[in-house]
Design an enzyme around this catalytic site. Structure first.
Site, mmCIF file in Angstrom:
data_model
loop_
_atom_site.group_PDB
_atom_site.id
_atom_site.type_symbol
_atom_site.label_atom_id
_atom_site.label_comp_id
_atom_site.label_asym_id
_atom_site.label_seq_id
_atom_site.Cartn_x
_atom_site.Cartn_y
_atom_site.Cartn_z
ATOM 1 C CB ALA A 8 -38.344 20.351 21.273
ATOM 2 C CB CYS A 9 -38.061 25.503 20.611
ATOM 3 S SG CYS A 9 -38.556 27.092 19.947
ATOM 4 N N PRO A 10 -41.424 25.017 20.139
ATOM 5 C CG PRO A 10 -43.450 25.913 19.295
ATOM 6 C CD PRO A 10 -42.452 24.781 19.093
ATOM 7 C CG ASP B 248 -35.068 23.854 24.355
ATOM 8 O OD1 ASP B 248 -33.864 24.172 24.213
ATOM 9 O OD2 ASP B 248 -35.921 23.994 23.470
#
Lengths: 88, 135
Positions: free
Chosen positions: A25-27, A52
Site C-alpha cells: 500500500a501507499c507509500p 494499488d
C-alpha cells in the site's frame, strides 16, 4: 498525468528493470520505484508493478517533481504496470 | 520557500507515527529534505527497548469505529517506513533535548534511527522557510 507514448508503443517497450510492488500500500510502491530508479542508468526504463490504483498518479507526480519521463500505464491481470524512463 | 518538510512529532501512538512516516517517506522520495524532531510521547516511542512493541492508537480511534484492522500486530510498519525514508532520501531525526530531560532519557537509550539530540533552534534552522507540521 497524460502518457507521452501510445499504448502500442508502450507495449513494445522492454523495461530494463521491473520492480514488483504488488500487494504494497501507499507509500510502498513509490518508495520501491525510487529505490529501483537508483539502480538503473540514465536513459533506462523502470517498470513498477502495483496493485494499488493510486500508484500510477503518484509515480506521475514523482516523475514530474524529480525530472523523470512518465511513459504511461499498462493494465495487467489484477495490477498495473507503470513505465518511467530515468532522465537524470 | 524552502523545499524541505519538517515534522514535529509529539504523539506516540502507532497510527499517528504511521501517518508521519508516510509523509516523511513520500517527501524523501520526492527529493525533499526531511527534518524530524521527536518530542514527548513520540520520543518515548523511539526508545530502543520499546520501539518494537505496540504503542496504541489515538483518541480518534475510540469506539464505535472499527479499530481491529489497525490493531493487528505489524499492520502499522512506521519504523520500517522511516528506515526506508532514510535509505532513499535525505532525512534527519533529532531527539528534542528538552523532552529527553523531561522523560529522563539519555540519547543512548533511543533506537539508532535517531541521529542526534538537538535543540529547537537547530531544528528551526534546518527547517528554514519550509513547511513545519506538528503531529
Amino acid at each position: 498525468m497524460p502518457a507521452t507514448v501510445t499504448e502500442s508503443e508502450l507495449e513494445a517497450i522492454t523495461a530494463d528493470k521491473v520492480v514488483d510492488a504488488r500487494g504494497a500500500a501507499c507509500p510502498g510502491p513509490l518508495l520501491e520505484a525510487k529505490k529501483g530508479m537508483g539502480t538503473v542508468p540514465v536513459g533506462a526504463v523502470l517498470e513498477i508493478w502495483s496493485s494499488d490504483p493510486v500508484t500510477k498518479s503518484d509515480i506521475g507526480a514523482w516523475s514530474a517533481k524529480v525530472g523523470h519521463a512518465f511513459l504511461g500505464v499498462l493494465v495487467a491481470d489484477g495490477y498495473e504496470r507503470v513505465l518511467v524512463r530515468r532522465q537524470k | 520557500m524552502s523545499d524541505s518538510l519538517s515534522l514535529v512529532l509529539f504523539s506516540g501512538t502507532d497510527d499517528k507515527l504511521m501517518a508521519a512516516a508516510t509523509l516523511a517517506a513520500g517527501a524523501a522520495a520526492m527529493d525533499r529534505p526531511v527534518n524530524v524532531l521527536l518530542m514527548f510521547w513520540a520520543l518515548d516511542a523511539f526508545r530502543a527497548d520499546r520501539i518494537a512493541t505496540t504503542h496504541g492508537l489515538a483518541y480518534d480511534a475510540a469506539r464505535p469505529r472499527p479499530t481491529e484492522p489497525v490493531e493487528k500486530v505489524g499492520a502499522l510498519p512506521w519504523l520500517e517506513t522511516f528506515r526506508q525514508a532514510k535509505e532513499i532520501g535525505e532525512m534527519s531525526i533529532r531527539a528534542c533535548s528538552g523532552s529527553l530531560d523531561t522523560l529522563g532519557l539519555d540519547p543512548t537509550e533511543l533506537d539508532p534511527i535517531v541521529d542526534s539530540a538537538g535543540g529547537i533552534a537547530s531544528f528551526l534552522m534546518a527547517a528554514e522557510s519550509g513547511q513545519i507540521l506538528f503531529i
